[in-house]
Design a protein around this motif. Structure first.
Motif, PDB file in Angstrom:
ATOM      1  N   LEU A 328      10.865  -2.038  -3.602  1.00 55.01           N
ATOM      2  CA  LEU A 328      10.633  -2.620  -2.117  1.00 55.01           C
ATOM      3  C   LEU A 328       9.621  -2.494  -1.383  1.00 55.01           C
ATOM      4  N   ASN A 329       9.328  -0.768  -1.482  1.00 56.56           N
ATOM      5  CA  ASN A 329       8.059  -0.440  -0.877  1.00 56.56           C
ATOM      6  C   ASN A 329       6.705  -1.292  -1.159  1.00 56.56           C
ATOM      7  N   LYS A 330       6.752  -1.306  -2.432  1.00 57.28           N
ATOM      8  CA  LYS A 330       5.712  -2.136  -2.733  1.00 57.28           C
ATOM      9  C   LYS A 330       5.074  -3.346  -2.124  1.00 57.28           C
ATOM     10  N   ALA A 331       6.560  -3.998  -1.641  1.00 60.90           N
ATOM     11  CA  ALA A 331       6.113  -5.429  -0.951  1.00 60.90           C
ATOM     12  C   ALA A 331       6.027  -5.249   0.489  1.00 60.90           C
ATOM     13  N   VAL A 332       7.004  -4.419   0.913  1.00 64.10           N
ATOM     14  CA  VAL A 332       7.324  -4.574   2.500  1.00 64.10           C
ATOM     15  C   VAL A 332       6.690  -3.456   3.361  1.00 64.10           C
ATOM     16  N   HIS A 333       6.039  -2.615   2.387  1.00 69.21           N
ATOM     17  CA  HIS A 333       5.324  -1.427   3.314  1.00 69.21           C
ATOM     18  C   HIS A 333       3.975  -1.963   4.039  1.00 69.21           C
ATOM     19  N   GLN A 400       5.589 -11.892   5.212  1.00 67.33           N
ATOM     20  CA  GLN A 400       4.358 -11.376   4.910  1.00 67.33           C
ATOM     21  C   GLN A 400       4.358 -10.706   3.509  1.00 67.33           C
ATOM     22  N   ALA A 401       5.280  -9.921   3.022  1.00 68.70           N
ATOM     23  CA  ALA A 401       5.261  -9.425   1.776  1.00 68.70           C
ATOM     24  C   ALA A 401       4.969 -10.520   0.802  1.00 68.70           C
ATOM     25  N   GLU A 402       5.834 -11.618   0.976  1.00 70.43           N
ATOM     26  CA  GLU A 402       5.602 -12.494   0.071  1.00 70.43           C
ATOM     27  C   GLU A 402       4.080 -13.115  -0.270  1.00 70.43           C
ATOM     28  N   ILE A 403       3.597 -13.258   1.040  1.00 71.18           N
ATOM     29  CA  ILE A 403       2.474 -13.835   1.147  1.00 71.18           C
ATOM     30  C   ILE A 403       1.298 -12.981   0.502  1.00 71.18           C
ATOM     31  N   TRP A 404       1.550 -11.660   0.941  1.00 77.29           N
ATOM     32  CA  TRP A 404       0.401 -10.517   0.308  1.00 77.29           C
ATOM     33  C   TRP A 404       0.700 -10.456  -1.012  1.00 77.29           C
ATOM     34  N   GLN A 405       1.880 -10.448  -1.568  1.00 77.40           N
ATOM     35  CA  GLN A 405       1.921 -10.319  -3.279  1.00 77.40           C
ATOM     36  C   GLN A 405       1.502 -11.676  -3.880  1.00 77.40           C
ATOM     37  N   SER A 406       1.453 -12.870  -3.266  1.00 82.37           N
ATOM     38  CA  SER A 406       0.997 -13.734  -4.021  1.00 82.37           C
ATOM     39  C   SER A 406      -0.444 -14.078  -4.126  1.00 82.37           C
ATOM     40  N   GLY A 407      -1.336 -13.072  -3.268  1.00 82.03           N
ATOM     41  CA  GLY A 407      -2.786 -13.194  -3.178  1.00 82.03           C
ATOM     42  C   GLY A 407      -3.248 -14.405  -2.395  1.00 82.03           C
ATOM     43  N   ALA A 408      -2.399 -15.082  -1.624  1.00 85.31           N
ATOM     44  CA  ALA A 408      -2.726 -15.972  -0.592  1.00 85.31           C
ATOM     45  C   ALA A 408      -3.721 -15.498   0.285  1.00 85.31           C
ATOM     46  N   PRO A 409      -4.482 -16.268   1.028  1.00 86.07           N
ATOM     47  CA  PRO A 409      -5.486 -15.842   2.112  1.00 86.07           C
ATOM     48  C   PRO A 409      -4.668 -14.906   2.944  1.00 86.07           C
ATOM     49  N   LEU A 411      -5.244 -14.815   6.095  1.00 80.71           N
ATOM     50  CA  LEU A 411      -4.889 -15.357   7.322  1.00 80.71           C
ATOM     51  C   LEU A 411      -3.478 -16.265   7.274  1.00 80.71           C
ATOM     52  N   ASP A 412      -3.046 -16.680   5.869  1.00 76.53           N
ATOM     53  CA  ASP A 412      -1.918 -17.372   5.887  1.00 76.53           C
ATOM     54  C   ASP A 412      -0.816 -16.553   6.505  1.00 76.53           C
ATOM     55  N   SER A 413      -0.763 -15.178   6.132  1.00 76.69           N
ATOM     56  CA  SER A 413       0.254 -14.082   6.730  1.00 76.69           C
ATOM     57  C   SER A 413       0.407 -14.106   7.984  1.00 76.69           C
ATOM     58  N   LEU A 414      -0.816 -14.461   8.830  1.00 78.99           N
ATOM     59  CA  LEU A 414      -0.770 -14.384  10.627  1.00 78.99           C
ATOM     60  C   LEU A 414      -0.362 -15.660  10.675  1.00 78.99           C
ATOM     61  N   ARG A 415      -0.772 -16.907  10.214  1.00 82.36           N
ATOM     62  CA  ARG A 415      -0.109 -17.966  10.483  1.00 82.36           C
ATOM     63  C   ARG A 415       1.239 -18.241  10.467  1.00 82.36           C
ATOM     64  N   ALA A 416       1.870 -17.678   9.127  1.00 82.70           N
ATOM     65  CA  ALA A 416       3.298 -17.560   8.729  1.00 82.70           C
ATOM     66  C   ALA A 416       3.954 -16.706   9.924  1.00 82.70           C
ATOM     67  N   SER A 417       3.491 -15.584  10.274  1.00 84.28           N
ATOM     68  CA  SER A 417       4.026 -14.832  11.190  1.00 84.28           C
ATOM     69  C   SER A 417       4.089 -15.122  12.476  1.00 84.28           C
ATOM     70  N   GLU A 418       3.358 -16.014  12.923  1.00 85.32           N
ATOM     71  CA  GLU A 418       3.263 -16.572  14.380  1.00 85.32           C
ATOM     72  C   GLU A 418       4.742 -16.738  14.938  1.00 85.32           C
ATOM     73  N   ARG A 589      -0.472  -3.090   8.460  1.00 82.57           N
ATOM     74  CA  ARG A 589      -1.751  -4.053   8.223  1.00 82.57           C
ATOM     75  C   ARG A 589      -1.322  -5.333   9.088  1.00 82.57           C
ATOM     76  N   ILE A 590      -2.225  -5.708   9.997  1.00 84.45           N
ATOM     77  CA  ILE A 590      -2.035  -6.770  10.712  1.00 84.45           C
ATOM     78  C   ILE A 590      -3.320  -7.542  10.202  1.00 84.45           C
ATOM     79  N   GLY A 591      -4.579  -6.835  10.080  1.00 80.99           N
ATOM     80  CA  GLY A 591      -5.709  -7.153   9.532  1.00 80.99           C
ATOM     81  C   GLY A 591      -5.930  -6.726   8.189  1.00 80.99           C
ATOM     82  N   PRO A 592      -6.667  -6.944   7.374  1.00 77.51           N
ATOM     83  CA  PRO A 592      -6.845  -6.493   6.028  1.00 77.51           C
ATOM     84  C   PRO A 592      -7.365  -4.992   6.105  1.00 77.51           C
ATOM     85  N   ASP A 593      -7.194  -4.308   4.812  1.00 75.93           N
ATOM     86  CA  ASP A 593      -7.396  -2.978   4.763  1.00 75.93           C
ATOM     87  C   ASP A 593      -8.988  -2.862   4.755  1.00 75.93           C
ATOM     88  N   LEU A 594      -9.597  -1.727   5.249  1.00 72.24           N
ATOM     89  CA  LEU A 594     -10.891  -1.761   5.345  1.00 72.24           C
ATOM     90  C   LEU A 594     -11.606  -0.617   4.648  1.00 72.24           C
TER      91      LEU A 594
END
Lengths: 893, 63
Positions: A328-333, A400-409, A411-418, A589-594
């Protein structure tokens, strides 16, 4: 000194100090909640505070969490202790004067200056430890005073008469005294991942050794007091006590699962987290059984808050034990799931317990004002608000976890989170309203009304009031069952203290010191021989980055997961963090890792992004840092320059070491599969925006997804190129070179596919690799449709002859003999020359470029070297290089 | 190693508590005693509170 037990218990309770801390708790709570509300609104209105740094997102975020933990819960717990300790022990606390000092230090040497300093930019970027070191000193002094104030009465009692609440109070006071300096001070002096290991301990100790024990002390106190019946099982409660104090400190590293911290320590923390979840089930079962007969919704308002706190505790603990597990941590952290979890812990479980404790004490202050109706409102508003907030953030985290795991852009996670962030902000209405009603409840209404709220029946005969099957205390146990005080008692205290402190020492040794030594060894063995220390500017920039809370949105740890490796590149090695005092690994992570920000964007882009983030990234949520500039992105102050220098340094050391410098690391890694995962990663910097050499882009088919293309253009490209592709987007005035005017050029499909895949190196045009082929194909069509060059006049043959000669003499060395941008000098240029085989400017645009050049590139104006006729001729000539195969016939002019 | 230590020590602690609970009835009584003492203290506190609550509705320093 503590008085003897001769005084009546009622008079031993210092109601003035209960009252003072209770009011201070509510005042600091409301201030901290206002900070939180502004923070939540900034997710929807990022420029809400106008770029004014003292009200910037990061600083408010620091102030919010410290306010909740130290201001609200700290004061609430102290208020409760002034009520509970005399009742539990039969003795007064040590001294009223000491109490006044404690109150003054807690509120006027910790909270007020802590907030002022944090908002002024003096802070430390450590979760639950944001107040600066100077304030930490006063916290430690206050904790020492609290120990001196509340512990002596307990030591006058037989250990075997010590009720579970007393154990929790003693444990919390002693352990916090140990854990606070460790978590707040040590990471300042231990670098990078080793510091994070210590920091992780404190993140959990703050909740597990400070907040949770005192909250549980309240639950175990208020439930029997309100029901008039002993708790279900003291054995279970003590099992819970020792279990919590054994396992809680061992949980800390679960905040850094899949990090570079040794996996052995991570697995230990994960195991302890699971076991803790089991213990909490026992604790909650005991607490629920202790409420039997009180109903699902107890009539007594204090008990009702406590009852909901128990439910919150069950949910948050099971959730915590689950999310520590790797699957679970892999996805939701890093997602809002964790934010929901922490809000449920601090605003749900702990806050409801604290409110229950305050109300319980308030009802027993004969002169305190009390408004029962307002408290009823507070209960319902807070219950509804907290549950909605928790569910909303949990769902947001899953999305967010789903989008991040999928490799989608990203910004998609920001839009989906709104939508979820809007709902979270709206919960400010019930939550804020609930806290206001709580303040109203304890500051209005008749004096002494709280006492009448406690039924006469309960006060007269508490057991019969709710539980008719009273078991007489004398029948249950007698003094004969209790070992007499004396040497045995002293020994018992020593054994308990050694056991307790031993647990703490064990956790620090296993999860703090040992991992630190392993990481130090790894750093020494794997770091490249050269020492690429941060420059002075980068070091200053790092302090600004820390001060503004950038690490609370941008992590600096690429985790050892497939998703992180694919999105950001090779996982972070220990030596990469060795100059980080304190670490900035981050927990969200709200923005990407730097970690690999170096070489990903140009400095110019960073300046524009810091000044006006949404001009270059229309969907960005980043607050504006315009205060770091003199009115425009091209007028950066020293702080902006330093900050950009820092961003450009992130990952640079590893970049330079790669791939030759990693031989030493590879030899040292041996069969360490985690280190090898980093060393064998396909890309060191997989950041999708990073520009790369042209040539390897996948071909894109013609797309007819016009609506998709238009939306993508608006969301990603219009900020620079403008909605109509004229290169006049909001950011265009500040970008060098300026964004291309796409209406005066036409491009081959393959060329555009290449630019979208690889970006344009050394310009602000990033790569868009995180977008699907369908998205990129749709964008290609959008760009091609912008071209409006069909009316270009045809050249005379003589012009082409002249143009050919001028081109060969002046242009071919960069653009190549065939116009493909591959002249012998091209490789020396920071920005590749135009490939006229793939890009055809209109003739007018060609002339314009020849006359004015392109600022920020090697293309200079030619008016001082070419005549007007020559410029005109070569402008026609270069257009002939365009490969018209596959182009519509009507455009082939 | 660390996780093994944590799990094994947890099992041992749980066994010790459980066996002690099963094997020593007097321990059960003794370990439950504090909750009864606490209840007595609460009752005493409540009795005194009931007796005094109507006689003092002004803060000690007249706030």
């Amino acid at each position: 000194m503590a008085e003897t037990a001769d005084r009546a218990p009622v008079n031993r309770v210092d109601t003035q100090l209960v009252h003072a801390h209770g009011i201070a708790a509510l005042v600091t709570l409301l201030i901290a909640v206002i900070f939180g509300i502004v923070v939540s609104l900034q997710f929807i209105f990022p420029d809400l505070t106008g770029g004014w740094l003292p009200l910037g997102w990061g600083r408010l975020r620091f102030a919010h969490t410290q306010g909740i933990m130290l201001g609200w819960l700290g004061n609430a717990f102290l208020a409760f202790l002034y009520h509970a300790v005399p009742v539990l022990t039969g003795y007064t606390v040590t001294s009223r004067n000491l109490g006044r000092w404690l109150f003054a230090i807690w509120n006027f040497a910790v909270m007020a200056p802590g907030w002022i300093l944090v908002l002024s930019g003096v802070s430390q970027p450590l979760e639950w430890a944001e107040f600066p070191l100077v304030v930490d000193v006063f916290v430690v002094i206050a904790l020492l005073l609290a120990a001196a104030q509340f512990l002596p009465p307990f030591f006058k009692r037989s250990l075997e008469r010590l009720y579970v609440s007393s154990w929790y109070i003693i444990g919390a006071l002693v352990f916090t005294l140990l854990a606070f300096p460790m978590g707040n001070i040590v990471p300042e002096f231990v670098p990078g991942a080793a510091g994070a290991a210590i920091s992780g301990l404190w993140i959990h100790d703050a909740v597990g050794l400070f907040v949770t024990p005192l909250a549980l002390a309240i639950l175990y106190f208020v439930i029997p007091a309100a029901t008039g019946r002993p708790i279900y099982s003291h054995f279970l409660s003590m099992l819970g006590f020792w279990g919590l104090f054994f396992w809680y400190p061992l949980n800390g590293t679960h905040h850094y699962v899949f990090s570079v911290i040794p996996m052995e320590a991570q697995l230990g923390a994960i195991a302890a987290s699971a076991l803790l979840g089991v213990v909490v089930v026992f604790v909650v079962a005991n607490l629920m059984l202790s409420q039997r007969g009180a109903g699902l919704l107890p009539k007594e308002i204090g008990l009702r808050f406590v009852s909901m706190s128990v439910l919150f505790y069950l949910v948050v603990s099971v959730q915590g034990a689950s999310q520590a597990q790797m699957a679970l941590n892999k996805a939701v952290h890093f997602t809002d799931w964790v934010v929901g979890h922490s809000h449920l812990a601090m605003l749900g479980f702990a806050t409801f317990a604290a409110i229950g404790g305050i109300i319980h004490a308030w009802q027993r202050i004969p002169w305190a004002r009390y408004n029962g109706r307002a408290l009823e409102w507070a209960y319902w508003l807070l219950t509804v608000g907290i549950w909605i907030m928790f569910i909303d953030l949990t769902l947001a985290g899953l999305v967010q976890a789903e989008i991040w795991q999928s490799g989608a852009p990203w910004l998609d996670s920001l839009r989906a989170s709104e939508p979820y962030w809007i709902v979270r902000a709206l919960t400010a209405i019930p939550v804020g309203g609930g806290f206001i009603m709580l303040l109203v409840g304890i500051t209005t209404g008749p004096r002494g009304a709280g006492a009448t709220a406690v039924s006469d029946e309960l006060l007269r005969n508490p057991v019969k009031a709710i539980a008719p099957e009273r078991v007489a205390v004398s029948a249950a146990v007698s003094d004969r069952d209790i070992r007499p005080p004396g040497r045995g008692l002293v020994m018992a205290y020593i054994v308990a203290s050694v056991a307790g402190i031993g647990f703490f020492a064990l956790s620090v040794s296993l999860l703090g010191i040992w991992p630190g030594r392993v990481l130090a060894e790894q750093s020494a063995l794997m770091a490249p021989d050269f020492s690429l220390r941060p420059t002075d500017a980068a070091e200053r920039g790092r302090r600004i980055y820390a001060r503004e809370g950038c690490a609370y949105c941008h992590s600096q740890q690429i985790r050892y997961t497939a998703a992180d490796t694919a999105r950001f590149g090779a996982p972070t090695l220990a030596w990469e963090t060795r100059f980080d005092y304190p670490h900035l690994m981050g927990t969200r992570r709200i923005g990407p890792d730097l970690s690999r920000a170096s070489g990903t964007r140009t400095a110019n882009w960073h300046y524009v992004h810091l000044f006006a983030p949404r001009t270059v990234v229309p969907l960005s949520l980043m607050p504006s840092y315009s205060s770091l500039f003199d009115g425009a992105p091209d007028k950066p102050r020293q702080e902006a320059r330093d900050l950009v220098a820092y961003l450009e340094s992130l990952g640079q050391a590893r970049e330079i070491a790669w791939p030759d410098g990693d031989e030493k690391a590879r030899a040292a890694a041996g069969d360490n599969k985690w280190a090898l995962m980093s060393l064998d990663a396909p890309l060191l910097n997989a950041h999708t925006a990073k520009t790369r050499p042209r040539g390897d882009a996948p071909k894109l088919a013609k797309s007819d997804a016009n609506e998709l293309g238009a939306q993508l253009w608006k969301d990603n490209c219009a900020g620079c190129h403008g909605l109509d592709g004229r290169g006049d987007g909001p950011a265009s005035a500040w970008l060098i070179p300026a964004p291309t005017n796409l209406t005066v050029r036409r491009y081959s499909r393959d060329y555009l596919a290449d630019v979208l895949w690889n970006g344009v190196h050394n310009t602000s045009m990033p790569a868009w690799r995180d977008h699907s082929a369908a998205n990129r194909a749709a964008l290609v069509e959008v760009v091609r449709n912008f071209a409006d060059i069909a009316d270009t006049a045809l050249p005379a043959p003589a012009d082409l002859v002249l143009g050919k000669r001028v081109y060969a003499e002046n242009c071919a060395e960069c653009h190549g003999d065939t116009g493909n941008g591959n002249g012998f000098f091209a490789k020396e240029l920071p920005i590749a020359p135009t490939n006229f085989g793939a890009e055809q400017p209109s003739q007018a645009e060609s002339v314009r470029v020849l006359q004015l050049g392109i600022a920020g590139t090697s293309m200079a104006p030619w008016t001082d070297r070419l005549t007007e006729d020559e410029i005109l001729a070569v402008s026609h000539y270069v257009r002939n290089f365009f490969d018209v195969s596959g182009e519509p016939a009507e455009n082939n002019r | 190693m660390i996780s093994n230590f944590i799990v094994i020590s947890s099992i041992i602690l749980a066994l010790i508590f459980t066996l002690a609970w099963l094997a020593r009835p007097s321990l059960r009584k003794r370990i439950e005693a504090p909750k009864h003492f606490f209840q007595e203290q609460l009752q005493q506190y409540n009795r005194e509170l009931r007796d005094t609550r109507n006689s003092n509705t002004v803060p000690p320093d007249g706030q």
